[in-house]
Design an enzyme around this catalytic site. Structure first.
Site, PDB file in Angstrom:
ATOM      1  N   LYS A  39       0.918  -1.267   0.017  1.00 32.43           N
ATOM      2  CA  LYS A  39       0.146  -0.180  -0.160  1.00 32.43           C
ATOM      3  C   LYS A  39       0.586   1.330  -0.102  1.00 32.43           C
ATOM      4  O   LYS A  39       0.975   1.865   0.903  1.00 32.43           O
ATOM      5  CB  LYS A  39      -1.064  -0.107   1.069  1.00 32.43           C
ATOM      6  CG  LYS A  39      -1.834  -1.135   1.199  1.00 32.43           C
ATOM      7  CD  LYS A  39      -2.906  -0.927   2.232  1.00 32.43           C
ATOM      8  CE  LYS A  39      -3.916  -2.084   2.472  1.00 32.43           C
ATOM      9  NZ  LYS A  39      -3.358  -3.377   2.977  1.00 32.43           N
ATOM     10  N   ASP A  69       3.316   8.016  -1.331  1.00 27.40           N
ATOM     11  CA  ASP A  69       4.308   9.097  -1.078  1.00 27.40           C
ATOM     12  C   ASP A  69       4.247  10.052  -2.313  1.00 27.40           C
ATOM     13  O   ASP A  69       3.319   9.835  -3.202  1.00 27.40           O
ATOM     14  CB  ASP A  69       5.433   8.334  -1.005  1.00 27.40           C
ATOM     15  CG  ASP A  69       6.504   9.196  -0.043  1.00 27.40           C
ATOM     16  OD1 ASP A  69       6.678  10.603  -0.259  1.00 27.40           O
ATOM     17  OD2 ASP A  69       7.295   8.683   0.976  1.00 27.40           O
ATOM     18  N   ARG A 111      -7.559 -15.919   7.656  1.00 27.38           N
ATOM     19  CA  ARG A 111      -7.902 -16.920   8.659  1.00 27.38           C
ATOM     20  C   ARG A 111      -8.661 -17.939   8.288  1.00 27.38           C
ATOM     21  O   ARG A 111      -8.663 -18.982   8.906  1.00 27.38           O
ATOM     22  CB  ARG A 111      -8.194 -16.162   9.784  1.00 27.38           C
ATOM     23  CG  ARG A 111      -7.384 -15.216  10.505  1.00 27.38           C
ATOM     24  CD  ARG A 111      -7.779 -14.257  11.244  1.00 27.38           C
ATOM     25  NE  ARG A 111      -8.469 -13.091  10.655  1.00 27.38           N
ATOM     26  CZ  ARG A 111      -9.061 -11.968  10.879  1.00 27.38           C
ATOM     27  NH1 ARG A 111      -9.068 -11.997  12.147  1.00 27.38           N
ATOM     28  NH2 ARG A 111      -9.510 -11.222  10.123  1.00 27.38           N
TER      29      ARG A 111
HETATM   30  O1  C5P Z   1      -8.065 -13.353   7.882  1.00 27.75           O
HETATM   31  P1  C5P Z   1      -8.982 -12.573   6.856  1.00 27.75           P
HETATM   32  O2  C5P Z   1      -9.518 -13.321   5.566  1.00 27.75           O
HETATM   33  O3  C5P Z   1      -9.768 -11.369   7.518  1.00 27.75           O
HETATM   34  O4  C5P Z   1      -7.782 -11.734   6.175  1.00 27.75           O
HETATM   35  C1  C5P Z   1      -8.293 -10.935   5.120  1.00 27.75           C
HETATM   36  C2  C5P Z   1      -6.680 -10.209   4.492  1.00 27.75           C
HETATM   37  O5  C5P Z   1      -7.119  -9.115   3.603  1.00 27.75           O
HETATM   38  C3  C5P Z   1      -5.877  -9.685   5.625  1.00 27.75           C
HETATM   39  O6  C5P Z   1      -4.642  -9.634   5.218  1.00 27.75           O
HETATM   40  C4  C5P Z   1      -6.384  -8.202   5.641  1.00 27.75           C
HETATM   41  O7  C5P Z   1      -5.179  -7.120   6.101  1.00 27.75           O
HETATM   42  C5  C5P Z   1      -6.649  -7.889   4.217  1.00 27.75           C
HETATM   43  N1  C5P Z   1      -7.606  -6.611   3.954  1.00 27.75           N
HETATM   44  C6  C5P Z   1      -8.989  -6.662   4.604  1.00 27.75           C
HETATM   45  N2  C5P Z   1      -9.794  -5.740   4.125  1.00 27.75           N
HETATM   46  C7  C5P Z   1      -9.304  -4.904   3.452  1.00 27.75           C
HETATM   47  C8  C5P Z   1      -7.975  -4.668   2.800  1.00 27.75           C
HETATM   48  C9  C5P Z   1      -7.383  -5.865   3.126  1.00 27.75           C
HETATM   49  O8  C5P Z   1      -9.421  -7.706   5.101  1.00 27.75           O
HETATM   50  N3  C5P Z   1     -10.324  -3.693   3.041  1.00 27.75           N
END
Ligand code: C5P
Length: 232
Positions: A61, A64, A211
């Site tokens: 992400k 800058d 997860r």
């Molecule tokens: O564990 P989980 O399925 O919630 O992981 C979702 C991933 O997507 C994580 O790495 C989280 O940081 C990323 N993410 C998110 N929502 C966003 C952007 C990125 O959950 N809006």
């Protein structure tokens, strides 16, 4: 690129991520490397995972001034990642500079997608802290269009927004969507969620799943279930 499931490898060390990836002996999943793992292990972790045959979404992400982002993107492009990202809030000049930095001498480059408003930002905090007063869904769609006009390949968004993004920005504009849960699974801290099958229905191009796979008793089975629901 076809539809795919990207596994969010939110681990704190190389040891943990390799013990997770070692379980996948057949299909090598598309892997998302985020800030935690990248800052802990450095660029070598990207080279090592790539060398094991995985595609990589490097989720850093960037945000800058254009010149700095251009130079940083050139470094990431040399790492041979498949997707990388930046904040659309850096504006058109920054996004265009990022594309220039990413483009290799032979004209190839990783896909570049934008983060619009983070899902942790809500209407109230956007108005109070950022002084942006338009409705947040309009802001997200405006950032998506700005990213498209700058030449980017897509955005990260909620699966609930993917259909609208395709309507506004076209079918080819990629939607990469986290917030995916199995119908019989735990939501955890994700609020606006969809199942892999629903995400497929609504037209997400890639789902990012953490997860539900990484914390599953059988991660390979959970991954295969995601692929079966989303891709097949
Ligand atoms: O564990 P989980 O399925 O919630 O992981 C979702 C991933 O997507 C994580 O790495 C989280 O940081 C990323 N993410 C998110 N929502 C966003 C952007 C990125 O959950 N809006």
């Amino acid at each position: 690129m076809g539809k795919d499931v990207i596994v969010a490898c939110d681990f704190a060390s190389a040891e943990q991520v390799f013990s997770f990836l070692d379980k996948f002996t057949e299909k090598k999943p598309f892997v998302k490397i985020g800030m935690e793992l990248f800052y802990a292990e450095g660029p070598e972790i990207v080279r090592q995972i790539k060398a094991r045959g995985h595609k990589i979404f490097l989720d850093l992400k960037l945000h800058d001034i254009p010149n700095t982002v251009k130079k940083a993107m050139a470094v990431l492009s040399n790492l041979d990642v498949d997707i990388c990202n930046l904040h659309a809030a850096g504006t058109t000049a920054m996004m265009q500079a990022a594309l220039e930095g990413l483009t290799r001498p032979d004209g190839t480059r990783p896909l570049l997608i934008a983060v619009t408003q983070l899902t942790s930002t809500d209407q109230e905090s956007m108005e109070r802290d950022l002084l942006i007063h338009a409705p947040i869904d309009q802001v997200v769609m405006h950032y998506a269009e700005t990213a498209k006009n700058a030449g980017l390949d897509g955005i990260v968004c909620s699966p609930l927004e993917a259909g609208k993004v395709h309507e506004v920005c076209g079918k080819e504009f990629l939607t990469v969507t986290p917030g995916v849960r199995f119908a019989d699974g735990e939501a955890g801290d994700q609020k606006r969620i969809m199942t892999p099958a629903q995400a497929r229905e609504i037209g997400s191009d890639y789902i990012v799943v953490g997860r539900p796979i990484t914390a599953a008793p059988d991660p390979v089975a959970a991954y295969n279930r995601c692929v079966a629901e989303f891709c097949d």
